[in-house]
Design a protein around this motif. Sequence first.
Motif, PDB file in Angstrom:
ATOM      1  N   ASP A   3       0.821  -1.210   0.000  1.00 37.13           N
ATOM      2  CA  ASP A   3       0.000   0.000   0.000  1.00 37.13           C
ATOM      3  C   ASP A   3       0.852   1.255   0.000  1.00 37.13           C
ATOM      4  O   ASP A   3       0.389   2.322  -0.361  1.00 37.13           O
ATOM      5  CB  ASP A   3      -0.886   0.035   1.256  1.00 37.13           C
ATOM      6  CG  ASP A   3      -2.066  -0.908   1.125  1.00 37.13           C
ATOM      7  OD1 ASP A   3      -2.447  -1.226  -0.011  1.00 37.13           O
ATOM      8  OD2 ASP A   3      -2.599  -1.310   2.171  1.00 37.13           O
ATOM      9  N   SER A   9      -2.110   6.179  -3.307  1.00 40.16           N
ATOM     10  CA  SER A   9      -2.767   7.479  -3.194  1.00 40.16           C
ATOM     11  C   SER A   9      -2.262   8.243  -1.971  1.00 40.16           C
ATOM     12  O   SER A   9      -1.716   7.665  -1.033  1.00 40.16           O
ATOM     13  CB  SER A   9      -4.277   7.290  -3.077  1.00 40.16           C
ATOM     14  OG  SER A   9      -4.610   6.808  -1.782  1.00 40.16           O
ATOM     15  N   THR A  12      -3.964   6.895   1.227  1.00 46.38           N
ATOM     16  CA  THR A  12      -3.391   5.650   1.748  1.00 46.38           C
ATOM     17  C   THR A  12      -2.080   5.929   2.468  1.00 46.38           C
ATOM     18  O   THR A  12      -1.823   5.405   3.555  1.00 46.38           O
ATOM     19  CB  THR A  12      -3.173   4.641   0.609  1.00 46.38           C
ATOM     20  OG1 THR A  12      -4.403   4.451  -0.077  1.00 46.38           O
ATOM     21  CG2 THR A  12      -2.678   3.319   1.133  1.00 46.38           C
ATOM     22  N   ARG A  66     -13.241   6.654  -2.249  1.00 49.45           N
ATOM     23  CA  ARG A  66     -12.551   6.395  -3.519  1.00 49.45           C
ATOM     24  C   ARG A  66     -11.602   5.200  -3.445  1.00 49.45           C
ATOM     25  O   ARG A  66     -11.489   4.426  -4.392  1.00 49.45           O
ATOM     26  CB  ARG A  66     -11.759   7.618  -3.944  1.00 49.45           C
ATOM     27  CG  ARG A  66     -10.920   7.380  -5.180  1.00 49.45           C
ATOM     28  CD  ARG A  66     -10.135   8.570  -5.553  1.00 49.45           C
ATOM     29  NE  ARG A  66     -10.886   9.294  -6.570  1.00 49.45           N
ATOM     30  CZ  ARG A  66     -10.478  10.392  -7.141  1.00 49.45           C
ATOM     31  NH1 ARG A  66      -9.352  10.940  -6.775  1.00 49.45           N
ATOM     32  NH2 ARG A  66     -11.191  10.977  -8.073  1.00 49.45           N
ATOM     33  N   HIS A  67     -10.911   5.033  -2.306  1.00 54.35           N
ATOM     34  CA  HIS A  67      -9.856   4.018  -2.220  1.00 54.35           C
ATOM     35  C   HIS A  67     -10.219   2.807  -1.366  1.00 54.35           C
ATOM     36  O   HIS A  67      -9.434   1.880  -1.263  1.00 54.35           O
ATOM     37  CB  HIS A  67      -8.566   4.661  -1.698  1.00 54.35           C
ATOM     38  CG  HIS A  67      -8.103   5.778  -2.567  1.00 54.35           C
ATOM     39  ND1 HIS A  67      -7.523   5.572  -3.801  1.00 54.35           N
ATOM     40  CD2 HIS A  67      -8.173   7.120  -2.408  1.00 54.35           C
ATOM     41  CE1 HIS A  67      -7.242   6.743  -4.353  1.00 54.35           C
ATOM     42  NE2 HIS A  67      -7.632   7.696  -3.531  1.00 54.35           N
ATOM     43  N   ARG A  71      -8.231  -0.406   2.808  1.00 57.57           N
ATOM     44  CA  ARG A  71      -6.884   0.164   2.648  1.00 57.57           C
ATOM     45  C   ARG A  71      -6.606   1.309   3.617  1.00 57.57           C
ATOM     46  O   ARG A  71      -5.459   1.670   3.830  1.00 57.57           O
ATOM     47  CB  ARG A  71      -6.690   0.668   1.227  1.00 57.57           C
ATOM     48  CG  ARG A  71      -6.807  -0.434   0.206  1.00 57.57           C
ATOM     49  CD  ARG A  71      -6.600   0.110  -1.158  1.00 57.57           C
ATOM     50  NE  ARG A  71      -5.153   0.085  -1.396  1.00 57.57           N
ATOM     51  CZ  ARG A  71      -4.596   0.586  -2.457  1.00 57.57           C
ATOM     52  NH1 ARG A  71      -5.320   1.202  -3.361  1.00 57.57           N
ATOM     53  NH2 ARG A  71      -3.288   0.508  -2.621  1.00 57.57           N
TER      54      ARG A  71
END
Length: 102
Positions: A3, A9, A12, A66-67, A71
Amino acid sequence: HSDFDSGGSFFTKAAWFSLIVPFLVPVVWFCILAATSRMDLPAMISFFVLLSSLVLGVTSLFGVRRHGRKRIVWKAVVGIIASVVLGYFAAVFWSMSYSWHG
């Protein structure tokens, strides 16, 4: 795949930062304490590092939609709780260091 790779991102990475930093702050605290005779400096630096961890942990939660929860959420929540608890102790120690007569 990790990750925390370069393609991850911001949210994250912010969650990872929020998780990892509170567990590194005590090491930083003792290193600063060993390098200086000031009692307030380790607490002050630790407080602001923990504050950054708290802010990034909360910020990372804005990326959940969004993620994905998997995560971000567990890392952010653990990091936020640890930052608040350790930040409280750093703030108390920082305020007490000004009345220290040892």
